[in-house]
Design an enzyme around this catalytic site. Structure first.
Site, PDB file in Angstrom:
ATOM      1  N   ASP A 127       0.669  -1.161  -0.352  1.00 54.30           N
ATOM      2  CA  ASP A 127       0.110  -0.029  -0.029  1.00 54.30           C
ATOM      3  C   ASP A 127       0.863   1.094   0.051  1.00 54.30           C
ATOM      4  OD1 ASP A 127      -1.844   2.098   0.311  1.00 54.30           O
ATOM      5  OD2 ASP A 127      -3.057   0.941   1.975  1.00 54.30           O
ATOM      6  N   ARG A 129      -0.261   4.209  -0.421  1.00 54.90           N
ATOM      7  CA  ARG A 129      -0.737   5.570  -0.408  1.00 54.90           C
ATOM      8  C   ARG A 129      -0.422   6.542   0.868  1.00 54.90           C
ATOM      9  NH1 ARG A 129      -6.822   2.751  -0.141  1.00 54.90           N
ATOM     10  NH2 ARG A 129      -5.320   1.246   0.788  1.00 54.90           N
TER      11      ARG A 129
END
Length: 204
Positions: A127, A129
């Site tokens: 991930d 993000r």
């Protein structure tokens, strides 16, 4: 501290969840959007959804994730509270991009592995993000205390780390009885720290 960000434009936006104000931001790298409902400036514990782009769900009506449902739930919750913010970030495929998402989804289906593991095998991050844009937008809106619409404590921790007080989490999970195709998807999320309830009889 959050990165510098500027407002490019804003307009009123009528939606199925009432009237909002749409504000377009730019941080020198990417654009992002804030949808503001009601009065939020200087308010405490403002309901807030930080939402990453998902072309598959929002454009192509995919049922392989719950992104569209999470957005609808968030807007409905904010409408019920009479105020709140939705922040839309251009972070497709966990910020690995749509190409990575397509590859990972295909590998996940072929190998019967969680999508997170598929990203790893392909050499992408679990991930990628980040939420500096979101916190910069909240500061610009004079919002420093929120109730975060998410099932992810990690997201809450990242936002709190930039100085935004996260009073609590408001769940945005779907009903798996109505969306049984998401059971494996939710198991993967649970294994990576998301707070989600799995109905009895769905474990295996």
């Amino acid at each position: 501290m959050p990165r510098a960000i500027v407002r490019l434009a804003e307009r009123p936006l009528a939606t199925k969840f009432g009237s909002w104000r749409e504000i377009l931001y730019y941080d020198g790298v990417a654009e992002s959007v804030a949808l503001v409902h009601g009065e939020v400036s200087g308010q405490e514990e403002v309901p807030c959804r930080v939402h990453s782009a998902c072309i598959s769900a929002h454009v192509f009506n995919s049922i392989e994730c719950d992104c569209r449902e999470q957005m609808a739930t968030s807007q409905a919750t904010i409408q019920e509270h009479g105020r709140g913010v939705v922040i839309w970030l251009d972070q497709e495929g966990r910020a690995n991009g749509h190409f990575a998402l397509m590859l990972a989804t295909q590998l996940s289906a072929e190998e019967g592995i969680p999508q997170t593991e598929a990203y790893r095998r392909l050499g992408y991050g679990d991930d990628q993000r980040h939420y500096e844009q979101a916190t910069a937008i909240l500061y610009d809106l004079r919002v420093t205390s929120i109730r975060l619409l998410t099932n992810s404590p990690a997201k809450a921790g990242a936002i709190a780390g930039d100085g935004i007080k996260v009073a609590n989490l408001l769940p945005v999970a779907v009903d798996l009885a109505r969306h049984p195709q998401l059971r494996d998807y939710y198991r993967d999320k649970i294994n990576h720290g998301h707070i989600l309830d799995m109905p009895t009889g769905t474990e295996r």
